[in-house]
Motif scaffolding. Sequence first.
Motif, mmCIF file in Angstrom:
data_model
loop_
_atom_site.group_PDB
_atom_site.id
_atom_site.type_symbol
_atom_site.label_atom_id
_atom_site.label_comp_id
_atom_site.label_asym_id
_atom_site.label_seq_id
_atom_site.Cartn_x
_atom_site.Cartn_y
_atom_site.Cartn_z
ATOM 1 N N GLY A 27 0.989 -0.880 -0.028
ATOM 2 C CA GLY A 27 -0.261 -0.356 -0.147
ATOM 3 C C GLY A 27 0.863 1.424 0.403
ATOM 4 O O GLY A 27 0.131 1.966 -0.881
ATOM 5 N N SER A 56 3.935 1.449 -1.048
ATOM 6 C CA SER A 56 4.659 1.254 -1.997
ATOM 7 C C SER A 56 3.941 2.070 -3.144
ATOM 8 O O SER A 56 4.007 3.069 -4.318
ATOM 9 N N LEU A 57 2.270 1.374 -3.427
ATOM 10 C CA LEU A 57 1.527 1.758 -4.259
ATOM 11 C C LEU A 57 1.423 3.993 -3.821
ATOM 12 O O LEU A 57 0.859 4.423 -5.341
ATOM 13 N N GLY A 58 0.378 4.050 -3.362
ATOM 14 C CA GLY A 58 0.273 5.101 -2.448
ATOM 15 C C GLY A 58 1.710 6.340 -2.803
ATOM 16 O O GLY A 58 1.164 7.365 -2.537
#
Lengths: 143, 143
Positions: free
Chosen positions: B96, B98-100
């Motif tokens: 999360g 890393s994605l965000g």
Amino acid sequence: MKLLFAAFTGLVFGVGIALSGMMDPAKVLNFFDLAGAWDPSLAFVMAGALVVTFLGYRLVWRRRAPIFEDRFQVPTATAIDGKLVGGAALFGIGWGIAGFCPGAALPALGTGRWEVVLFLAAVVAGFWLRRAVTALPPMRPAQ
Amino acid sequence: METAFTPLLSLGGGLAIGLGAVLLMLGLGRILGATGIISGIVFPESGEEARWRIALVAGMMLAPGLIYLVSGSMPALDIPVSPAMIALGGVVVGLGASLGSGCTSGHGVCGLSRLSIRSLVAVPVFMATAAATVFVIRHVIGA
């Protein structure tokens, strides 16, 4: 000098994390447990950190450049997309499951607790997973 | 498990966390975000980019020892969840964050202080999903 400055900065941040209670999963999870053993302490952590950072950044940005570099490097993205919202949502779910977040776990490494190492190894696995997923070629539409 | 409400200690810790963030901007011109710091060590772009992050983390890791030397006791670190939950939560946190593009330190402290629109979206999202996750685990599943 630059590395010594970075280490001192890390020490100040780490002392703040340790004193504040952020590295204590029992306290973090209780902050989120509004319907149970609610402990509002962490709201005070956020308030203290935001006041100092909000004012401090503005003082620092009066300079033309930081001390050891020739320019400030601040994120410039403004897109509100699925990656941001979905990533933040997932991050919160993981935080609520484990009770650690990355910034609290790094100073907590200094306590020598193996659970902290386990958490950070899992975080790195999550980083790697995201890289593996986003490196996949886009799926072909079904014929 | 109840935890003690510590408004002054948490506020003081928060002030130090903010000071750490301001010092890194003053010295190196960078955001103090744990997700970016760990990524920059595990997946380094260059030796130069990895070195200051390693120094920063080394400083952070000295914090619990410094607190032990001054106060005579290690900072509290009670883990009310199983190792399996720590590992699962860690992977979801890593994925999360890393994605965000950030976590509590990068979006929460630094991003909100910069009035970054992405952080103003991400922080309420992850606070809400963390609280919802703790509610489900403690009061729906009853773990």
